[in-house]
Design a protein around this motif. Structure first.
Motif, PDB file in Angstrom:
ATOM      1  N   SER A 127      -3.367   0.777 -11.343  1.00 43.19           N
ATOM      2  CA  SER A 127      -2.753   1.743 -11.502  1.00 43.19           C
ATOM      3  C   SER A 127      -1.200   1.496 -12.211  1.00 43.19           C
ATOM      4  O   SER A 127      -0.564   2.304 -12.706  1.00 43.19           O
ATOM      5  CB  SER A 127      -2.129   2.420 -10.206  1.00 43.19           C
ATOM      6  N   LEU A 128      -0.725   0.036 -12.428  1.00 46.02           N
ATOM      7  CA  LEU A 128       0.392  -0.262 -13.160  1.00 46.02           C
ATOM      8  C   LEU A 128       0.229  -0.332 -14.712  1.00 46.02           C
ATOM      9  O   LEU A 128      -0.903  -0.929 -15.006  1.00 46.02           O
ATOM     10  CB  LEU A 128       0.740  -1.405 -12.552  1.00 46.02           C
ATOM     11  N   LEU A 163       5.514  -1.135  -7.060  1.00 43.11           N
ATOM     12  CA  LEU A 163       5.367  -2.335  -6.971  1.00 43.11           C
ATOM     13  C   LEU A 163       5.758  -3.054  -5.769  1.00 43.11           C
ATOM     14  O   LEU A 163       5.266  -3.823  -5.125  1.00 43.11           O
ATOM     15  CB  LEU A 163       5.640  -3.361  -8.211  1.00 43.11           C
ATOM     16  N   GLY A 164       7.092  -2.868  -5.522  1.00 42.31           N
ATOM     17  CA  GLY A 164       7.823  -3.428  -4.336  1.00 42.31           C
ATOM     18  C   GLY A 164       6.994  -3.036  -3.038  1.00 42.31           C
ATOM     19  O   GLY A 164       6.826  -3.546  -2.098  1.00 42.31           O
ATOM     20  N   SER A 243      11.122  -6.246  -6.373  1.00 46.46           N
ATOM     21  CA  SER A 243      10.855  -7.116  -7.693  1.00 46.46           C
ATOM     22  C   SER A 243      12.177  -7.674  -8.386  1.00 46.46           C
ATOM     23  O   SER A 243      13.020  -6.903  -8.243  1.00 46.46           O
ATOM     24  CB  SER A 243       9.717  -6.691  -8.561  1.00 46.46           C
ATOM     25  N   ILE A 244      12.371  -8.841  -8.879  1.00 44.04           N
ATOM     26  CA  ILE A 244      13.407  -9.114  -9.741  1.00 44.04           C
ATOM     27  C   ILE A 244      13.732  -8.050 -10.952  1.00 44.04           C
ATOM     28  O   ILE A 244      15.004  -7.668 -11.224  1.00 44.04           O
ATOM     29  CB  ILE A 244      13.338 -10.384 -10.413  1.00 44.04           C
ATOM     30  N   GLU A 245      12.429  -7.627 -11.353  1.00 46.42           N
ATOM     31  CA  GLU A 245      12.612  -6.675 -12.716  1.00 46.42           C
ATOM     32  C   GLU A 245      13.354  -5.377 -12.116  1.00 46.42           C
ATOM     33  O   GLU A 245      14.187  -4.818 -13.044  1.00 46.42           O
ATOM     34  CB  GLU A 245      11.266  -6.437 -13.205  1.00 46.42           C
ATOM     35  N   MET A 246      12.956  -4.744 -11.182  1.00 49.33           N
ATOM     36  CA  MET A 246      13.296  -3.677 -10.547  1.00 49.33           C
ATOM     37  C   MET A 246      14.880  -3.959 -10.537  1.00 49.33           C
ATOM     38  O   MET A 246      15.742  -2.678 -10.683  1.00 49.33           O
ATOM     39  CB  MET A 246      12.601  -3.093  -9.385  1.00 49.33           C
ATOM     40  N   LEU A 345       0.425  -9.066  -8.715  1.00 49.06           N
ATOM     41  CA  LEU A 345      -0.519  -8.463  -7.429  1.00 49.06           C
ATOM     42  C   LEU A 345      -1.616  -9.101  -7.577  1.00 49.06           C
ATOM     43  O   LEU A 345      -2.181  -9.629  -6.292  1.00 49.06           O
ATOM     44  CB  LEU A 345      -0.639  -6.969  -7.740  1.00 49.06           C
ATOM     45  N   ALA A 346      -2.406  -9.332  -8.536  1.00 50.79           N
ATOM     46  CA  ALA A 346      -3.530 -10.193  -8.603  1.00 50.79           C
ATOM     47  C   ALA A 346      -3.447 -11.632  -8.121  1.00 50.79           C
ATOM     48  O   ALA A 346      -4.187 -12.109  -7.158  1.00 50.79           O
ATOM     49  CB  ALA A 346      -4.136 -10.333 -10.052  1.00 50.79           C
ATOM     50  N   SER A 347      -2.412 -12.289  -8.283  1.00 53.12           N
ATOM     51  CA  SER A 347      -2.257 -13.816  -7.838  1.00 53.12           C
ATOM     52  C   SER A 347      -1.961 -13.567  -6.158  1.00 53.12           C
ATOM     53  O   SER A 347      -2.508 -14.413  -5.592  1.00 53.12           O
ATOM     54  CB  SER A 347      -0.986 -14.217  -8.560  1.00 53.12           C
TER      55      SER A 347
END
Length: 776
Positions: A127-128, A163-164, A243-246, A345-347
């Protein structure tokens, strides 16, 4: 080798590989982003294995995404986000939910996963989309302010926020339903508290802090304070489970509302570009080309599934929110990839046992391939939209969404776009009492027009149907202030198809678009930065004692020379290269002039090919190899010329007939005129062969406009219908004799075709709206 020195060597290796890859991609005329990915792949563990400290490099690469999103937040601003809040929250939320639901059903149904939670997890990954890649592509093309750019960025912001929430819910996926509910509620509370804190800080904390830093008049201190603020908020969001990005994006949003936003962006951009390059190279290091090759067929199937699936979800959603088909298609194709945050997410999912190692590598490979393909897809979209059959489909569906109750019927001004320039232009025109119509495709701006009592057409200004609804064929003038270069070109060309005599002024955001817009038929092209320079120079030089009249005359001469005095000097090769890149997005071809063409020896003004056939001439390649880019009206066509022409397939076919001499060119003293077939015309339902207008009246029908379609040099089998607009060329007396047959009871004024280009020396728009008032 010492550990600390090893990291320095790794960083230098990554940056050098990215620079080499980017240079190679640029020389091959490919997106530099592809070069960064390939450079990382070469020096990574699956390539030459030069990088030893992969984790440290990836950690530093996170700064790249953080700075990218910080700069996006500064440019985007809360006011811009508000314009697309419906599609952002509604469309973005629905897109995530539908992607997760669809992926879960398909993956469980086909046995790709062993349980529904795993299907939900896989759907969350798919979805991302990639904020970094899409943002980079939009910035390179100058499309962040376009409708499709705003829509994509709005949806991406919601995905990044989600994502968060996904990371918070992930540990509870294998737990009972009530555990998942608690995790969701907890995550939403965290997001809500952070949002409230961000708003409060943006109002009471950030502005005084930036003013304090600016007061020191130290560039280094200001930059240091901004970076510390950005990374501090990013670390806070990481601590809160987001997230850091957010956090970096929210920091940018808070600064965007302060008067130092532009200064902040100027300082941060170099850091952003360097760390973003490091980020894209680090993604390349994760790609294992051997695994991709061994599972190539399966990965290509997954890539196709992702592109088709996300396109099929995003495109209808954007259209449901009342955006034009063009915006919906570009957004659907632009977001049809898996994002870099999916790696996170996958990790996490692999560590928790939600996916196996092989599925994780397949996700990694599929994500990498979609990221590599995205720049190519974004570059191909304009060409796809220029295909005649695609444009025909879009035009049939791209109609006005809403129209004001009362629209002016004739001799009005049409303004395309109601941004900052459009609003100023509307105000100036209204002050002089002239009737006007605004074409806009933003719901919030249409609401502003309703409240202000301004006549409007809600739709895509590049659509032929929307332009017809606004009465462009009956308008006196048209101003184009659209942010999208491609939409600007389409709007200009289609407006002239409806009304070739239209007085048309266009704003050009980029100086390289100026000549293209003139060649396409604009009467006046305004470049805001150059206009600001002219006004500043005028004020300063008049203050030094120069005559105001002489200064105004001098500045007007600079405008008449298309700002050539202000543009940076470029070599002929650079101009040719820019022209070729610009025409890539348009339907163009090189046409070899027939040896016995009647156009040979004529000037472009005499040939008048745009008026008679609809094509625009961009360049001439002479028999001796010299090239004339953007030829002027006095350029003479010669034997052996090859012409770079732009136009629709039927327009190019009409030009071919004209160049071969299969159709006649009106003499200098023969006027051409558009005449509408009235409802009481005796010519209705009769074929052109039956009417035999050319033999009986010595008048030639050069073109017919019917139901939004433009038909050049129609054949004898075509029957006339009410509402047809005919382009008739012949002597004035012959046209007067023919008029009772076509349009009884109407009187017409005939305008010589050859004088169309140079007619109306004092343009109407200039008389009451100074061109310099169009500045941003």
């Amino acid at each position: 080798m010492q550990e600390d020195f090893r990291l320095i060597v790794d960083l230098v290796s990554v940056l050098a590989a990215a620079a080499a890859g980017g240079l190679l991609a640029a020389l091959c005329r490919q997106p530099v982003l592809l070069g960064y990915l390939v450079g990382g792949m070469v020096v990574g563990p699956a390539g030459l294995g030069l990088i030893k400290e992969l984790i440290q490099v990836e950690t530093l690469a996170q700064f790249g995404v953080a700075f990218l999103l910080f700069a996006l937040g500064v440019e985007f601003s809360l006011a811009e986000l508000k314009k697309v809040q419906l599609i952002s929250l509604g469309g973005g939320g629905l897109q995530i939910a539908l992607t997760i639901l669809g992926t879960a059903l398909v993956s469980v149904g086909f046995g790709w996963v062993s349980s529904p939670p795993q299907g939900v997890f896989l759907g969350a990954i798919l979805s991302l989309s990639s904020t970094a890649v899409v943002l980079k592509c939009l910035m390179e093309r100058g499309e962040t302010e376009t409708p499709h750019g705003q829509v994509m960025l709005g949806i991406l912001v919601v995905q990044d926020l989600a994502l968060g929430l996904m990371l918070a819910v992930l540990p509870a996926l294998e737990q009972p339903a009530e555990t998942i509910g608690v995790a969701v509620i907890t995550a939403l509370i965290r997001i809500g508290l952070f949002a409230a804190g961000a708003v409060a800080a943006g109002i009471w904390l950030i502005p005084p802090l930036l003013r304090l830093l600016a007061r020191t008049e130290s560039k280094e201190l200001f930059l240091l304070g901004v970076i510390a603020l950005c990374l501090g908020i990013a670390l806070l969001t990481e601590h809160l489970g987001l997230s850091i990005e957010m956090g970096a994006f929210v920091a940018g949003l808070m600064i965007s509302e302060v008067e130092y936003a532009d200064q902040t962006l100027t300082y941060v951009e170099p850091l952003r570009d360097i760390f973003a390059t490091l980020f894209f190279a680090s993604i390349g290091m994760l790609i294992d080309p051997f695994f991709l090759w061994q599972n190539l067929e399966l990965i290509l199937q997954l890539v196709l599934l992702v592109f088709v699936g996300k396109f099929a979800i995003v495109t209808p959603l954007v259209k449901i929110f009342r955006y034009p088909w063009k915006t919906a298609l570009i957004a659907g194709l632009g977001l049809a990839q898996i994002g870099e945050f999916s790696f996170v997410l996958a990790s996490e999912g692999q560590a928790m046992g939600l996916v196996s190692r092989r599925v994780y590598l397949l996700i990694l490979g599929t994500t990498a391939v979609t990221l590599v393909l995205t720049p190519f897809v974004m570059r191909l979209v304009p060409k796809l939209l220029e295909l005649s059959w695609v444009r025909a489909i879009l035009e049939d569906r791209d109609v006005a969404i809403a129209v004001a109750e009362k629209l002016p019927q004739e001799n009005h001004i049409v303004i395309c776009g109601y941004g900052r320039v459009g609003r100023n232009l509307v105000r100036l025109v209204q002050e002089h009492g002239y009737p006007l119509v605004v074409i806009e495709q933003s719901e919030s701006r249409i609401q502003q027009l309703r409240e202000a009592g301004v006549a409007y057409v809600y739709g895509n200004a590049a659509s032929l149907h929307v332009l017809e609804t606004a009465g462009v064929d009956r308008a006196q003038s048209l101003a184009i202030t659209l942010p999208d270069p491609m939409s600007t070109r389409l709007c200009l060309k289609r407006a002239l198809e409806l009304s070739p005599e239209l007085d048309l002024v266009v704003r050009a955001d980029r100086d390289k678009d100026i000549e293209i817009l003139y060649q396409l038929g604009a009467r006046e092209v305004v470049q805001p930065e150059f206009e600001a320079s002219l006004e500043l120079a005028t004020h300063l030089l008049i203050g030094m004692g120069l005559s105001p009249n002489n200064m105004q005359k001098e500045m007007q001469e600079i405008r008449d020379r298309h700002y050539l005095d202000l543009r940076p000097e470029r070599s002929p090769d650079d101009v040719t290269r820019e022209l070729q890149l610009a025409t890539q997005d348009m339907n163009s071809r090189w046409y070899a002039m027939p040896v016995e063409s009647p156009l040979i020896g004529m000037t472009l003004e005499e040939a008048d090919m745009r008026y008679l056939t609809g094509v625009s001439l961009m360049a001439i390649r002479r028999a001796d190899g010299t090239e004339v880019d953007y030829p002027d009206a006095q350029t003479i066509l010669a034997k052996g010329d090859r012409l770079l022409i732009v136009g629709e397939a039927e327009e190019m076919a009409a030009f071919d007939e004209l160049a071969k001499g299969d159709t006649t060119i009106p003499a200098d003293n023969n006027p051409c005129h558009w005449l509408i077939v009235s409802d009481d015309s005796p010519a209705i339902d009769r074929s052109l062969a039956e009417l035999d207008i050319r033999r009986l009246y010595s008048v030639q029908i050069q073109a017919i406009r019917r139901d939004g379609k433009f038909m050049r040099f129609p054949d004898g089998s075509m029957q006339l219908q009410p509402g047809d607009r005919l382009l008739l060329c012949g002597s004035s007396s012959a046209l007067n004799q023919l008029q009772p047959l076509i349009s009884p009871g109407n009187t017409c004024k005939f305008i010589p075709a050859v004088s169309i280009i140079k007619a109306i020396e004092s343009e109407v728009l200039k008389e009451y709206v100074p061109i310099d008032s169009l500045r941003e």
